[in-house]
Design an enzyme around this catalytic site. Structure first.
Site, PDB file in Angstrom:
ATOM      1  N   ASP A  30       0.844  -1.199   0.000  1.00 55.05           N
ATOM      2  CA  ASP A  30       0.000   0.000   0.000  1.00 55.05           C
ATOM      3  C   ASP A  30       0.875   1.244   0.000  1.00 55.05           C
ATOM      4  O   ASP A  30       1.799   1.348   0.812  1.00 55.05           O
ATOM      5  CB  ASP A  30      -0.851   0.055   1.279  1.00 55.05           C
ATOM      6  CG  ASP A  30      -2.095  -0.812   1.196  1.00 55.05           C
ATOM      7  OD1 ASP A  30      -2.267  -1.519   0.181  1.00 55.05           O
ATOM      8  OD2 ASP A  30      -2.890  -0.783   2.157  1.00 55.05           O
ATOM      9  N   LYS A  87      -8.005   0.613  -5.179  1.00 49.81           N
ATOM     10  CA  LYS A  87      -9.205   0.046  -4.552  1.00 49.81           C
ATOM     11  C   LYS A  87     -10.463   0.800  -4.961  1.00 49.81           C
ATOM     12  O   LYS A  87     -10.441   2.020  -5.126  1.00 49.81           O
ATOM     13  CB  LYS A  87      -9.083   0.130  -3.019  1.00 49.81           C
ATOM     14  CG  LYS A  87      -8.085  -0.844  -2.402  1.00 49.81           C
ATOM     15  CD  LYS A  87      -8.149  -0.723  -0.878  1.00 49.81           C
ATOM     16  CE  LYS A  87      -6.975  -1.396  -0.184  1.00 49.81           C
ATOM     17  NZ  LYS A  87      -7.069  -2.859  -0.173  1.00 49.81           N
ATOM     18  N   GLY A 220      -3.178  -7.275   8.168  1.00 48.56           N
ATOM     19  CA  GLY A 220      -2.513  -7.439   9.460  1.00 48.56           C
ATOM     20  C   GLY A 220      -1.068  -7.866   9.399  1.00 48.56           C
ATOM     21  O   GLY A 220      -0.445  -8.078  10.441  1.00 48.56           O
ATOM     22  N   GLY A 241      -0.305  -3.628   4.015  1.00 47.57           N
ATOM     23  CA  GLY A 241      -0.959  -2.333   3.999  1.00 47.57           C
ATOM     24  C   GLY A 241      -0.202  -1.345   4.858  1.00 47.57           C
ATOM     25  O   GLY A 241       0.872  -0.867   4.503  1.00 47.57           O
ATOM     26  N   SER A 242      -0.753  -1.101   6.034  1.00 47.13           N
ATOM     27  CA  SER A 242      -0.179  -0.105   6.929  1.00 47.13           C
ATOM     28  C   SER A 242       1.161  -0.553   7.497  1.00 47.13           C
ATOM     29  O   SER A 242       1.935   0.264   7.986  1.00 47.13           O
ATOM     30  CB  SER A 242      -1.160   0.149   8.072  1.00 47.13           C
ATOM     31  OG  SER A 242      -2.486   0.154   7.577  1.00 47.13           O
TER      32      SER A 242
END
Lengths: 300, 201
Positions: A30, A87, A220, A241-242
């Site tokens: 991301d 997305k 996650g 992602g994060s």
């Protein structure tokens, strides 16, 4: 010299699934800026997901989360040569039309954004660009494939830095496949009904012992060990992602996660690449999340 | 002696190549490290992301061992990203900011020559050593061979004449992916080249 191009078929099912096959053994990261996209590319990402906000920020800031600004997506496309994904909200087929027009390489119809339709997903067969969708179990994965998803990922619980939900989803999907492969043929139609999935796809999975599309893990992943864990469980690649840009040293962590996916069965490499990465993103214990704060149940 | 074909397994669709070899009854070996090349008669570099695989080749110190492998006369076949990695050069405007290459095959390639993913396609191509019927060729964000060196043979072309499969001695590159179809002829042909070399040596 020039012959007619009559038999050239563009954007076939095989080319859609095929791009996902080319991403296997890789990490999709991301990013929210062109600079982050370049860091991801330098670290060895196979693709980037262009976003307005990473899931941890969506979680923190609340409000309606939508498709990213086209200017942002185009700037990110301009900055790298690896595939660029983006997305759309569940069911928002116009956001998907816009992304296809912008020339993104893959669309994620994602529960991380606020759903636009509380009953139906996008008819993904209607598009030339391939789609990836999240799933918590085999029935959900097969419904998405029936709608045209060319790639499946676990949902996990995005933006938490907590791998437990992704592990649960992966195990549910893979156990579901193993169970189907062991069943006698006469039971498959009833099982299809129970799964809420088309019986042709159920039969195909039972025969092949695998999904007809590529399966990645998402939701996650925060450490190289998390990435290797889901690869050993049976994921064919990883979305982060994060976990990268919310950590202390994004480049080092991104590179370490790439190395962990390449050598996921080699504990010596995993030990080596896990060292000296600084702080991981702060995580969230799922017990502290209220049901309405959970993203994974979005999707029908 | 059983024939062992290596498949570079850093990233990409190496499992599809290994599955094709298995269907042919040929032993495939996934190659992660230089030591994995020992006893391998031929090497396949799969499809995937050329910049990612290139970085990983450097990071895991496989560039020189693969060049030495080529020097030893054993065949190497690159599909899509594998073709790019084998190439001498990438057309400047399609080159990534950092684009490591093995530089073994005397061709210049254009990356993503057809546009983004929505322009990916399949079509029939006639591959010279395989004969009829034509091979169903799958092109995914595919490269094109733009310039071909004097000792490079073109094995297959698109209907408009653009080269999509090339051979220079024991080095082979295809812009498409035979490993994504059930047609095993290209793998079979590559294995026969590897057998010949192994027998001579």
């Amino acid at each position: 010299m020039t012959q007619p191009n009559a038999d050239i078929q563009q954007a076939t099912w095989r080319t859609k699934v095929g791009l996902a096959q080319m991403l296997k053994g890789g990490v999709i990261m991301d990013v929210v800026t062109p600079e982050q996209a370049q860091i991801a590319e330098e670290a060895g990402a196979v693709a980037v997901m262009a976003l307005e906000r990473v899931p941890a920020d969506i979680r923190r800031e609340g409000g309606v989360a939508r498709m990213a600004d086209p200017d942002r997506i185009l700037a990110i496309k301009e900055a790298v040569t690896i595939p660029v994904m983006a997305k759309v909200r569940i069911g928002h087929f116009v956001e998907a039309q816009i992304l296809e027009t912008l020339g993104v390489d893959f669309i994620d119809e994602s529960e991380v954004l606020t759903p636009a339709d509380d009953r139906f997903h996008i008819d993904k067969h209607a598009f030339r660009v391939p789609f990836v969708c999240g799933a918590r179990d085999l029935g959900e994965a097969l419904r998405r494939i029936a709608e045209g998803a060319a790639m499946i990922r676990s949902k996990g619980e995005a933006g938490t830095g907590n791998i437990v939900e992704a592990v649960r989803h992966l195990r549910d999907i893979l156990d579901g496949i193993r169970r189907l492969a062991a069943l006698p043929r006469e039971e498959l139609v009833t099982v299809a009904k129970e799964l809420g999935a088309p019986s042709e796809l159920v039969r195909e999975v039972a025969e092949q012992g695998r999904l007809p599309v590529v399966l990645f893990c998402a939701g996650g992943v925060a450490t190289p060990a998390d990435a290797a864990l889901v690869m050993q469980l049976g994921a064919e690649g990883v979305f982060v992602g994060s976990g990268i840009f919310k950590s202390e040293n994004p480049f080092a962590r991104a590179k370490a996660i790439v190395d962990a996916v390449t050598h996921y069965r080699d504990p010596e490499v995993l030990a080596q690449v896990s060292r000296g990465l600084g702080e991981a993103m702060p995580g969230i214990d799922l017990a502290t999340l209220a049901p309405e704060q959970r993203l994974a149940p979005r999707g029908w | 002696m059983t024939l062992v074909i290596g498949v570079l397994a850093l990233q990409g669709d190496f499992a599809e190549h290994l599955a094709a070899l298995q269907r042919l009854g040929v032993e495939g070996r996934d190659v992660h490290r230089p030591a994995d090349l020992a006893g391998v008669a031929g090497l396949i570099i799969p499809g995937g992301e050329s910049t990612t695989i290139g970085r990983l080749l450097e990071r895991w110190e496989l560039v020189e061992p693969i060049r030495a492998f080529a020097q030893s006369g054993r065949p190497i076949w690159g599909t899509c990203a594998g073709l790019i990695l084998l190439a001498r050069e990438v057309v400047a405007e399609t080159r990534a900011r950092y684009q490591p290459l093995l530089g073994l095959l005397d061709v210049v390639v254009r990356r993503n020559a057809f546009g983004s993913q929505r322009e990916s396609f399949e079509c029939d191509v006639l591959v010279e050593p395989l004969g009829l019927p034509p091979l169903r060729a799958v092109f995914i964000r595919a490269p094109l061979v733009e310039t071909v060196g004097p000792t490079v043979e073109v094995l297959a072309r698109l209907p408009d004449g653009a080269p999509v499969a090339v051979k220079q001695g024991h080095l082979i590159g295809t812009a498409f992916h035979p490993e994504l179809t059930d047609d095993l002829r290209f793998h079979q042909w590559f294995c026969s080249l590897a057998t010949k070399t192994a027998n001579i040596q």
